[in-house]
Scaffold this motif. Sequence first.
Motif, short mmCIF file in Angstrom:
data_model
loop_
_atom_site.label_atom_id
_atom_site.label_comp_id
_atom_site.label_asym_id
_atom_site.label_seq_id
_atom_site.Cartn_x
_atom_site.Cartn_y
_atom_site.Cartn_z
N LEU A 160 -44.29 -3.13 43.14
CA LEU A 160 -45.20 -2.44 42.23
C LEU A 160 -44.47 -2.26 40.90
N THR A 161 -45.09 -2.63 39.80
CA THR A 161 -44.43 -2.58 38.50
C THR A 161 -45.29 -1.87 37.47
N VAL A 162 -44.66 -1.46 36.38
CA VAL A 162 -45.36 -0.86 35.24
C VAL A 162 -45.80 -1.98 34.31
N ARG A 163 -46.97 -1.83 33.73
CA ARG A 163 -47.49 -2.87 32.84
C ARG A 163 -46.64 -2.99 31.58
N GLY A 164 -46.60 -4.19 30.99
CA GLY A 164 -45.94 -4.40 29.72
C GLY A 164 -44.44 -4.55 29.84
N VAL A 165 -43.76 -4.43 28.69
CA VAL A 165 -42.30 -4.57 28.63
C VAL A 165 -41.73 -3.28 28.06
N GLY A 166 -40.82 -2.66 28.78
CA GLY A 166 -40.25 -1.39 28.36
C GLY A 166 -38.89 -1.54 27.72
N THR A 167 -38.28 -0.39 27.45
CA THR A 167 -36.92 -0.35 26.86
C THR A 167 -36.07 0.69 27.58
#
Length: 687
Positions: free
Chosen positions: A430-437
């Motif tokens: 399960l992942t978070v949408r988009g690209v983080g920092t």
Amino acid sequence: MTQQFPFSAVVGADGPEGPDPMALALLLTTIAPDVGGVLVRGEKGTAKSTIVRALAAVLPPIDVVAGDRFSSDPRDPGLSPDGPFGPDAPVETRPVRLVELPVGATEDRVLGSLHLERALSEGKAEYEPGLLARAHRGILYVDEVNLLHDHLVDLLLDAAAMGRSTVERDGVSVEHAARFVLVGTMNPEEGELRPQLLDRFGLTVEVAAPRDPALRAEVVRRRMAYDADPAAFAERYADAEAALRGRIADAQALVGVVRLTDAGLLKIAEVCAAFDVDGLRADIVTARTAVAHAAWSGRTEVTLEDIRVAATLALPHRRRRKPFDAPGLDEDLLDQVLGDEELPPDDDPEPDPQPDGPDGAGPDDSGDAPGDDPADETANSTDQTHNSTDQTANSTDETANSADQTPNSADQTPKSTVAGTGSTYRTRLLTVRGVGTGTAGRRSRARTSNGRRIGAAVPTGDRSGAIHLTETIRAAAPHQGARGRTAGQLVLRAQDLRVAVREGRESNLVLFCVDASGSMAARKRMEQVKTAVLSLLLDAYQRRDKVGLVTFRGTTAEVALPPTHSVDAAAQRLEELPAGGRTPLAEGLLEAAHLLAVEHTRDPQRRPLLVVVTDGRATAGADAVARSRMAAGVLAGAGITAVVVDCESGPMRMGLAATLAEHLGAEHVPIGEVSAEALLDVTRRAA
């Protein structure tokens, strides 16, 4: 230079019966570095860091090749980029180094990298050593080692396994020796270590603050005396430190002649087999530790006491155990395996045992069949007892099942039940949408300090990292004529600098919002829910996430566990979670939204993943359904990535959890498809 707190002054290191387990483990691993280092686990404020930093001061000095940046031993220069060294190379004596590895260190700082100044000014590709090179033949200390980033853990694993460090990057190809004593300290409340790194620690000890008021008072007394006058305090313990240094030197000289008999080696193997440890590293480490303890005690032959001490230090973290179980050792079992008799002499080695067959009965020629042993009869009767117990348990389960089939009246009476958990399984990602920092981890895509290099950028306040040398030179090249470049020099300006942009994985805050209402209270359903959440918690531990737990039942929701790195604490709260009462779904979602907002203020870089575990029913209070949709809208409006784990079962389904997922803008996952294997089966059927 700041005066270090003396090793001998730490309460427990100077006991009348010898040093306590923490001090003893540190001493043994320095007497015999091939033991493999020490992991010190314990609550905060238990002098873990103090005693480790004091250790280097009591170690005998070492001889090194003068001027060598890699601390080569004059008797065996080994791998040194500064070599080769001849037999007449100058030698100098210096203290053993204690090198601290910060949790936030970069890969370049640990491994070493291109000497940037000389590369840019002189055009030379010269290697600048890192922390692993500096720690060679010394102590590498990692405070809060359980919080170390995964890419640094990988570097330590490679160095610990090979005894050397290999650098292949930025035009540099270097290999140097990196043999060190690895010492780590950690607070288990902040999360556990990766199993691979845990196994690389030869010894482990658990520490806690003393409960004896007199000992606690003595700790405070010594600390206040040290703070008032560190030099005078150190002088008081100068003789004790010198005596300890001499004893360590004597033990280091003696360890090479200590004899471990075949009988002692067999006893070590019996102990390791009895505790069902993985692999053979436990046997090797226990043997080396027993030899070191014999040398520390001034003996030239290993005894049962040496083996006992070695086993208590080398086996607790290696025994096979369930996820989230703390390391430990059953000392009664250890006593039983070791027995009371001393090890027999080994002057005349016994002949090899004969193979089983007509001419011999093998190692045990008593001829008894397995069933002839009285112990076997006891075991058989015990098995029968277990069988009858199992039958009783089965009848109990049948009673529970019939109770589950009875119409649930928990909505009227807030009666609570506590269900257990089944065996964990590997879950789908399960992942978070988009690209983080965010902080480097193993879950969602992110711009991190490690990972694959995907480009370069101008450094800014929120974008920094290793300099991208090629892109820096490329940015400066068009301006060399205007800057008056001379032969052999590259004229750089601050605006030319470029840093590498890397994409890897980040760790996230995984917040579980678990429905514990009466509709979930049926034994089989709640067991399934807890097993799924426990499996997801295990996945979060492996991916270095932060976790939190919100539960809702009756008329309210509560934060069962504030966000933490300790998935053990989350598993414990989940195990104790009762179920029963109405379903305040809106209150659960709003409590989760509030908690996520607070955590975003504390740690804005860590992106959240909300996992709502429910069947979607909302039965608490007036307009329960409308309020739950409003609460879902609040979370969706905040851009929270969510997953709804649908716990509804049976042939007649209302689909309320799927509707909730639509309002949340969340992924809908039936609880039976949480496991990776189930997801693969679904994909195969769809194909």
